[in-house]
Design a protein around this motif. Structure first.
Motif, PDB file in Angstrom:
ATOM      1  N   ASP A  86       0.824  -1.219   0.000  1.00 47.64           N
ATOM      2  CA  ASP A  86       0.000   0.000   0.000  1.00 47.64           C
ATOM      3  C   ASP A  86       0.856   1.266   0.000  1.00 47.64           C
ATOM      4  O   ASP A  86       0.357   2.360  -0.282  1.00 47.64           O
ATOM      5  CB  ASP A  86      -0.921   0.014   1.224  1.00 47.64           C
ATOM      6  CG  ASP A  86      -1.926  -1.129   1.184  1.00 47.64           C
ATOM      7  OD1 ASP A  86      -2.213  -1.629   0.074  1.00 47.64           O
ATOM      8  OD2 ASP A  86      -2.421  -1.525   2.259  1.00 47.64           O
ATOM      9  N   MET A  87       2.127   1.131   0.374  1.00 42.45           N
ATOM     10  CA  MET A  87       3.049   2.277   0.401  1.00 42.45           C
ATOM     11  C   MET A  87       4.325   1.801  -0.276  1.00 42.45           C
ATOM     12  O   MET A  87       4.692   0.632  -0.162  1.00 42.45           O
ATOM     13  CB  MET A  87       3.315   2.679   1.854  1.00 42.45           C
ATOM     14  CG  MET A  87       4.492   3.622   2.051  1.00 42.45           C
ATOM     15  SD  MET A  87       4.366   4.552   3.610  1.00 42.45           S
ATOM     16  CE  MET A  87       4.755   3.288   4.829  1.00 42.45           C
ATOM     17  N   ASP A  88       4.999   2.707  -0.984  1.00 38.05           N
ATOM     18  CA  ASP A  88       6.178   2.314  -1.757  1.00 38.05           C
ATOM     19  C   ASP A  88       7.459   2.895  -1.134  1.00 38.05           C
ATOM     20  O   ASP A  88       7.792   4.051  -1.369  1.00 38.05           O
ATOM     21  CB  ASP A  88       6.017   2.819  -3.195  1.00 38.05           C
ATOM     22  CG  ASP A  88       7.196   2.418  -4.070  1.00 38.05           C
ATOM     23  OD1 ASP A  88       8.118   1.747  -3.569  1.00 38.05           O
ATOM     24  OD2 ASP A  88       7.192   2.796  -5.258  1.00 38.05           O
ATOM     25  N   PRO A  89       8.178   2.096  -0.368  1.00 36.11           N
ATOM     26  CA  PRO A  89       9.353   2.634   0.333  1.00 36.11           C
ATOM     27  C   PRO A  89      10.502   2.971  -0.615  1.00 36.11           C
ATOM     28  O   PRO A  89      11.440   3.665  -0.212  1.00 36.11           O
ATOM     29  CB  PRO A  89       9.747   1.499   1.288  1.00 36.11           C
ATOM     30  CG  PRO A  89       9.220   0.259   0.652  1.00 36.11           C
ATOM     31  CD  PRO A  89       7.975   0.665  -0.085  1.00 36.11           C
ATOM     32  N   LEU A  90      10.415   2.517  -1.851  1.00 33.58           N
ATOM     33  CA  LEU A  90      11.483   2.812  -2.810  1.00 33.58           C
ATOM     34  C   LEU A  90      11.219   4.106  -3.590  1.00 33.58           C
ATOM     35  O   LEU A  90      12.127   4.667  -4.198  1.00 33.58           O
ATOM     36  CB  LEU A  90      11.669   1.651  -3.783  1.00 33.58           C
ATOM     37  CG  LEU A  90      12.034   0.308  -3.127  1.00 33.58           C
ATOM     38  CD1 LEU A  90      12.212  -0.772  -4.195  1.00 33.58           C
ATOM     39  CD2 LEU A  90      13.298   0.431  -2.276  1.00 33.58           C
ATOM     40  N   ALA A  91       9.977   4.575  -3.582  1.00 35.57           N
ATOM     41  CA  ALA A  91       9.645   5.809  -4.309  1.00 35.57           C
ATOM     42  C   ALA A  91      10.280   7.005  -3.616  1.00 35.57           C
ATOM     43  O   ALA A  91      10.406   7.042  -2.389  1.00 35.57           O
ATOM     44  CB  ALA A  91       8.127   5.983  -4.368  1.00 35.57           C
ATOM     45  N   ASP A  92      10.699   7.976  -4.414  1.00 41.27           N
ATOM     46  CA  ASP A  92      11.273   9.203  -3.855  1.00 41.27           C
ATOM     47  C   ASP A  92      10.340  10.399  -4.017  1.00 41.27           C
ATOM     48  O   ASP A  92      10.473  11.382  -3.305  1.00 41.27           O
ATOM     49  CB  ASP A  92      12.606   9.523  -4.548  1.00 41.27           C
ATOM     50  CG  ASP A  92      13.729   8.629  -4.044  1.00 41.27           C
ATOM     51  OD1 ASP A  92      13.594   8.079  -2.926  1.00 41.27           O
ATOM     52  OD2 ASP A  92      14.727   8.471  -4.766  1.00 41.27           O
ATOM     53  N   GLY A  93       9.410  10.315  -4.961  1.00 41.32           N
ATOM     54  CA  GLY A  93       8.594  11.474  -5.293  1.00 41.32           C
ATOM     55  C   GLY A  93       9.382  12.431  -6.164  1.00 41.32           C
ATOM     56  O   GLY A  93      10.561  12.225  -6.442  1.00 41.32           O
TER      57      GLY A  93
ATOM     58  N   TYR B 228       4.981  19.185  -4.617  1.00 43.87           N
ATOM     59  CA  TYR B 228       5.706  17.921  -4.638  1.00 43.87           C
ATOM     60  C   TYR B 228       4.723  16.768  -4.813  1.00 43.87           C
ATOM     61  O   TYR B 228       3.727  16.684  -4.089  1.00 43.87           O
ATOM     62  CB  TYR B 228       6.462  17.757  -3.309  1.00 43.87           C
ATOM     63  CG  TYR B 228       7.557  16.722  -3.349  1.00 43.87           C
ATOM     64  CD1 TYR B 228       8.790  17.017  -3.923  1.00 43.87           C
ATOM     65  CD2 TYR B 228       7.370  15.455  -2.811  1.00 43.87           C
ATOM     66  CE1 TYR B 228       9.812  16.082  -3.967  1.00 43.87           C
ATOM     67  CE2 TYR B 228       8.386  14.504  -2.851  1.00 43.87           C
ATOM     68  CZ  TYR B 228       9.603  14.830  -3.425  1.00 43.87           C
ATOM     69  OH  TYR B 228      10.623  13.908  -3.472  1.00 43.87           O
ATOM     70  N   ASP B 229       4.973  15.912  -5.787  1.00 50.20           N
ATOM     71  CA  ASP B 229       4.172  14.687  -5.928  1.00 50.20           C
ATOM     72  C   ASP B 229       4.935  13.576  -5.221  1.00 50.20           C
ATOM     73  O   ASP B 229       5.985  13.125  -5.696  1.00 50.20           O
ATOM     74  CB  ASP B 229       3.983  14.349  -7.408  1.00 50.20           C
ATOM     75  CG  ASP B 229       3.172  13.065  -7.604  1.00 50.20           C
ATOM     76  OD1 ASP B 229       2.868  12.375  -6.601  1.00 50.20           O
ATOM     77  OD2 ASP B 229       2.846  12.739  -8.756  1.00 50.20           O
ATOM     78  N   ALA B 230       4.419  13.131  -4.096  1.00 49.13           N
ATOM     79  CA  ALA B 230       5.151  12.171  -3.265  1.00 49.13           C
ATOM     80  C   ALA B 230       5.149  10.766  -3.853  1.00 49.13           C
ATOM     81  O   ALA B 230       5.910   9.907  -3.405  1.00 49.13           O
ATOM     82  CB  ALA B 230       4.568  12.152  -1.852  1.00 49.13           C
ATOM     83  N   GLN B 231       4.291  10.506  -4.804  1.00 50.61           N
ATOM     84  CA  GLN B 231       4.251   9.202  -5.480  1.00 50.61           C
ATOM     85  C   GLN B 231       4.189   8.025  -4.492  1.00 50.61           C
ATOM     86  O   GLN B 231       4.858   7.016  -4.665  1.00 50.61           O
ATOM     87  CB  GLN B 231       5.455   9.068  -6.420  1.00 50.61           C
ATOM     88  CG  GLN B 231       5.429  10.129  -7.530  1.00 50.61           C
ATOM     89  CD  GLN B 231       6.607  10.030  -8.477  1.00 50.61           C
ATOM     90  OE1 GLN B 231       7.721   9.745  -8.054  1.00 50.61           O
ATOM     91  NE2 GLN B 231       6.370  10.272  -9.759  1.00 50.61           N
ATOM     92  N   ASN B 232       3.427   8.245  -3.434  1.00 55.53           N
ATOM     93  CA  ASN B 232       3.174   7.189  -2.433  1.00 55.53           C
ATOM     94  C   ASN B 232       4.440   6.747  -1.684  1.00 55.53           C
ATOM     95  O   ASN B 232       4.528   5.620  -1.198  1.00 55.53           O
ATOM     96  CB  ASN B 232       2.493   5.983  -3.086  1.00 55.53           C
ATOM     97  CG  ASN B 232       1.776   5.109  -2.077  1.00 55.53           C
ATOM     98  OD1 ASN B 232       1.376   5.590  -1.010  1.00 55.53           O
ATOM     99  ND2 ASN B 232       1.638   3.827  -2.372  1.00 55.53           N
ATOM    100  N   ALA B 233       5.418   7.639  -1.590  1.00 56.16           N
ATOM    101  CA  ALA B 233       6.646   7.329  -0.848  1.00 56.16           C
ATOM    102  C   ALA B 233       6.389   7.384   0.660  1.00 56.16           C
ATOM    103  O   ALA B 233       5.346   7.859   1.116  1.00 56.16           O
ATOM    104  CB  ALA B 233       7.739   8.320  -1.232  1.00 56.16           C
TER     105      ALA B 233
END
Lengths: 348, 348
Positions: free
Chosen positions: B61-68, B80-85
């Protein structure tokens, strides 16, 4: 109740200010902003304030000829020394600076010190909103509110106000109610106020209007959180402007000294984030989502901040502004003192 | 209660995050920020959150690899688009932008959308404060709060946080209490909560922990004014960022979907107004004036926002952080699930 069209009251208020020595351009914007509060039903911040302003001017506690000056401007930040000028003039000037800086930079923080009562904060936040900006307005005020767990006044009702493009407008004291509501009860001889509004002079909660008015104190909203919000406003106004803080602030009902309050105006340029039309549409959607919430037991509908005032405004634009007898009598005495003719166009 | 030094818990939390696939730099800052909340005694925003974060990560449900990514930067404003980070990563990144922009321009407004829970707002506002700035942090959250007069949740506890150079720090939900306090009562099997905290699922005020937890809702601070403040935060976060609003926001306890919350960081560069040392001295004077107010009947002293937490922090730095059994058990199960060794350095 004596009832008048807004335009009649605006002219009447401006005439009183002129007669007290206020230059025409300042008299006009002060009259307009006060009557706008009456129109919105916020009578505590309407013409009820005018006799106090006149007392301040005639006693030399406020200087209607002062314009104030910019102390510093750096990037998005501006400090204004109001030099004890009329509060509405100061607020109008500072809002113009905030709008100019936010348009140029995206955001602006303008603080005024050595200012005076500026009426309802909503009038000024709406100036920023009219420029397509989010407008935030704050001010500190007479130290009639004790900090949570304290029993002597230290800060004011320190309102938080935000206006945005869209159908929502917040303007709230950080106390359970604004001071004007207790003064309104007193002037209009209502013996009781609701529980939760005020303390008596000993710091004990009271519902007795006189005890609340004569040396009593207002309650912070929800206890310690209201105290925190009140200090947030005190910091944004008094600390950041270099102005008078806490008990060094006077008030419109205190004679023989300047008010010395501070104000803070924050403007955010919506277009830096998205087109104003898109922001407005998003606001309309949010307000729709809130207002279509099923009502809780005992209520008919859900309202958002600004709704009660817009409804009253629509009604008073049609039917005129009623003035409670106590307020009207005080205006009549003030007019007589300055030999200003009373309006005759009552629509009662 | 199991009690540990902060450093032990920080290592333990980081190990759990690492084992769940969070990169080391993000694991470290998340662990540090959560344990900082425990140190301050704000256990509702400390390690109690970690098992929920891990569930979100392991369930995808959350993406720990995304940086936004930065969507736009214009003057003092950044989207800022956090992209689910990870929320803490997003907040850290956005605070850096806010500090940079406020240092360059005097003020900054940074908004993040498609973000996740960022822990306690105070940690982030203090980042701006450490840069000599006034830091304001806001976020929207799971729609568990009904608007005033409504009986279904529409917005979150939507906190207001402000940190400044000086001995004062405000971090408050715009509800009577934060949601974490009810979850804390539930996890730790306390059957009753105080009156004024929550509604049951039908919108009727309740003191039953289970009724408040299972489909119940939190009460807005002081009634309609708390609703107004909650919407102010919703506007600054969700509307301004272009993010999810009201019921489109998920939550850390909701599986199968992204959280989609938004955050807003406002930084004001104190040096544009006066030297930071002067501002700090003025803050110290204000806080002194407030704290020397005589106490009201029934109280010993007057505190300001931040005082209870700084006291607890000093005590827990000396004596360690106690974890309530319910929270500790949940951490033990989470560690077992990820084959992370339990800390042995309990100081109990």
């Amino acid at each position: 109740m004596p009832t008048f069209p807004a335009s009649t009251l605006t002219r009447f208020a401006a005439d009183i200010l002129l007669a007290a020595g206020v230059p025409a351009h300042k008299a006009d914007l002060t009259a307009e902003s006060l009557v706008a509060s009456n129109l919105r039903g916020v009578d505590s911040h309407g013409l009820q304030l005018l006799p106090f302003y006149i007392d301040q001017i005639l006693d030399g506690d406020m200087d209607p000829l002062a314009d104030g000056r910019v102390v510093s401007e750096s990037g998005s930040c501006l400090v204004y020394d109001a030099q004890n000028a009329l509060g509405q003039w100061v607020a109008d000037t500072c809002c113009r600076h905030a709008i100019r800086l936010a348009a140029a930079q995206g955001a602006a923080v303008v603080v005024a010190r050595e200012s005076n009562h500026f009426g309802a904060a909503a009038w000024w936040a709406q100036k920023m909103r009219a420029a397509g900006q989010i407008g935030l307005a704050f001010c500190n005020a007479s130290p009639i509110v004790p900090p949570w767990q304290g029993r002597e006044g230290r800060i004011g009702t320190n309102p938080i106000c935000m206006s945005v493009p869209g159908p929502w407008l917040l303007d709230m004291a950080t106390t359970t109610v604004a001071a004007g509501k207790i003064f309104k009860a007193m002037i209009n001889e209502k013996p009781e106020i609701p529980a939760g509004w005020a303390f008596d002079p000993q710091g004990v909660p009271t519902t007795d209007t006189k005890a609340a008015y004569n040396g009593g104190m207002l309650m912070p909203l929800g206890g310690y959180k209201g105290s925190g919000l009140g200090l947030m406003v005190e910091i944004l106004c008094a600390i950041l402007s270099g102005g008078a803080m806490a008990n060094d602030v006077g008030g419109i009902r205190i004679r023989g000294r300047a008010n010395r309050c501070s104000q803070c105006f924050i403007a955010i340029d919506v277009a830096r984030f998205m087109p104003v039309e898109e922001f407005t549409a998003r606001m309309e959607r949010l307000v729709h989502l809130i207002k279509t919430t099923p009502a809780a037991p005992g209520y008919d509908e859900v309202l958002v901040a600004g709704d009660p005032e817009w409804r009253t405004e629509a009604e008073r634009l049609r039917n005129g502004i009623p003035l409670e007898e106590g307020n009207w009598d005080k205006l009549v005495r003030t007019a007589a003192r300055l030999k200003v003719e009373l309006p005759t166009a009552s629509v009662q």
